[in-house]
Design an enzyme around this catalytic site. Structure first.
Site, PDB file in Angstrom:
ATOM      1  N   HIS A 215       6.756  -1.666   8.479  1.00 15.67           N
ATOM      2  CA  HIS A 215       8.057  -1.812   7.784  1.00 15.67           C
ATOM      3  C   HIS A 215       7.873  -1.452   6.299  1.00 15.67           C
ATOM      4  O   HIS A 215       8.032  -2.286   5.407  1.00 15.67           O
ATOM      5  CB  HIS A 215       8.510  -3.265   7.949  1.00 15.67           C
TER       6      HIS A 215
ATOM      7  N   GLU B 194      10.421   3.343   8.145  1.00 21.09           N
ATOM      8  CA  GLU B 194       9.466   2.596   8.965  1.00 21.09           C
ATOM      9  C   GLU B 194       9.038   3.405  10.184  1.00 21.09           C
ATOM     10  O   GLU B 194       9.885   3.909  10.921  1.00 21.09           O
ATOM     11  CB  GLU B 194      10.130   1.291   9.424  1.00 21.09           C
TER      12      GLU B 194
END
Ligand code: TA6
Length: 341
Positions: free
Chosen positions: A185, A297
């Site tokens: 992330h 991500e």
């Protein structure tokens, strides 16, 4: 594992390494709130910092000491809150797509420095890395009843590239497979969200989290930002770029999920910026910080990865920085997907 337990393990590993007369290529010091922090330093002055809490990279600097990742000024470096910024690892569940807490639990557990990492099939000559390990505790097994070993190698390349390699192994003795979703992330630091463009995802289909996951096709010749974006791009190419003209730099993101155990993992790319309203609603995020970050991500989501006992999955993300003009218009995703770029 408790913070004290993790610290004891860190010291034991450091002692083992010094008794073997091999000085590790990393340093362990105390970071914010006394949490253990691992630092890697490259020959040119580039550096990386990783908190054992979350196994989370929180800093990646170039040779001029400029920070390349975004970490919120309001980030809480204290369990059970995950650190807001850097590279949280979403595992074994991405977002709220399952019974676990949002983005799973790997990002708010104490990892350890791996005392005996198994070798990679292709050994690397680059020695500036650290190997981390996460295994489930009794508490974790109650909420997710699967034995696993999650190994993370964080490598600082000779030219300052940041490489993360994750290896997840099913160590269950019960003969049962398990499935998981996963994401790096990554929060990138940008000059101004309105000035950047993301190339490499144009013409691709995405699920829009802001519209009940409806499927759309990207129409623009790049992604630009004028409001909140929260999208999962499907079947994305191995190479994506974030162009930041003001900073005169381009981030290049390369990713692959190797076909370990006979499975080719299809990577998605999640693009997120909370914009002003959501920023204000997040306690660990400054009201106007959304202007200076973007999450792109590398993720294995929507379609879970399944591992039988003894099987391992490996997924890599490599980040590098090049001068701004390098990529613009060169990343036709259809060509990249066909392996022609
Ligand atoms: O990856 C995008 C996302 O799932 C968004 O939906 C957004 O809410 C974000 O991650 C942050 O999640 P967090 O749990 O860290 O607040």
């Amino acid at each position: 594992m408790s913070s004290a337990g993790a610290a004891a393990t860190v010291e034991a590993i450091a002692a083992k390494e010094s008794s073997q007369n091999a000085s590790p290529p990393y340093q362990v010091t105390k970071g914010i709130n006394g949490l253990d922090k691992v630092s890697l330093r490259g020959a040119r002055g580039n550096s990386v910092e990783i908190y054992l809490y979350g196994g989370q990279v929180t800093s990646w600097k170039n040779e001029h000491g400029e920070e390349l990742l975004f970490v919120s000024n309001k980030a809480v470096f204290k369990p059970p809150k995950a650190i807001r910024g850097g590279i949280p690892l979403c595992f074994p569940q991405f977002a709220n797509n399952g019974p676990l807490e949002g983005h799973g639990f790997a990002r708010n557990r104490f990892w350890i420095i791996d005392p005996s990492p198994p070798p990679f099939a292709t050994p690397s000559t680059n020695k500036t890395y650290v190997d981390l390990l996460l295994k489930p505790t009794e508490v974790d097994l109650k909420i997710w009843p699967h034995s696993f070993e999650f190994r993370l190698r964080v490598t600082l390349g000779p030219s300052g590239d940041l490489l993360l390699t994750s290896r997840v192994r099913n160590t269950s003795a019960d003969g049962k497979p398990f499935s998981f979703t996963f994401a790096y992330h990554t929060y990138f630091s940008v000059s101004d969200i309105s000035e950047i463009r993301i190339e490499g995802l144009e013409t691709l289909d995405y699920l829009d989290n802001l519209q009940n996951k409806q499927r759309f096709t990207e129409q623009g010749d790049a992604i630009t930002f004028e409001s909140e974006i929260d999208r999962v791009y499907l079947t994305t190419p191995t190479k994506i770029a974030i162009l930041d003209h003001e900073k005169k730099r381009t981030f290049v993101i390369r990713k692959d999920g190797l076909p370990d155990a006979g499975k080719m993992v299809v990577y998605r790319s999640v693009v997120w910026n909370p914009w002003d309203k959501k920023a204000k609603a997040m306690a660990d995020f400054g009201d106007s910080e959304y202007r200076h970050m973007v999450c792109v991500e590398s993720a294995a989501v929507e379609k879970a990865i399944t591992l039988k006992p003894g099987e391992e999955w490996k997924g890599r993300q490599e980040l590098s920085v090049v001068p701004s003009s390098y990529c613009s218009g060169q990343l036709d995703p259809q060509r990249v997907l066909k392996g022609r770029v």
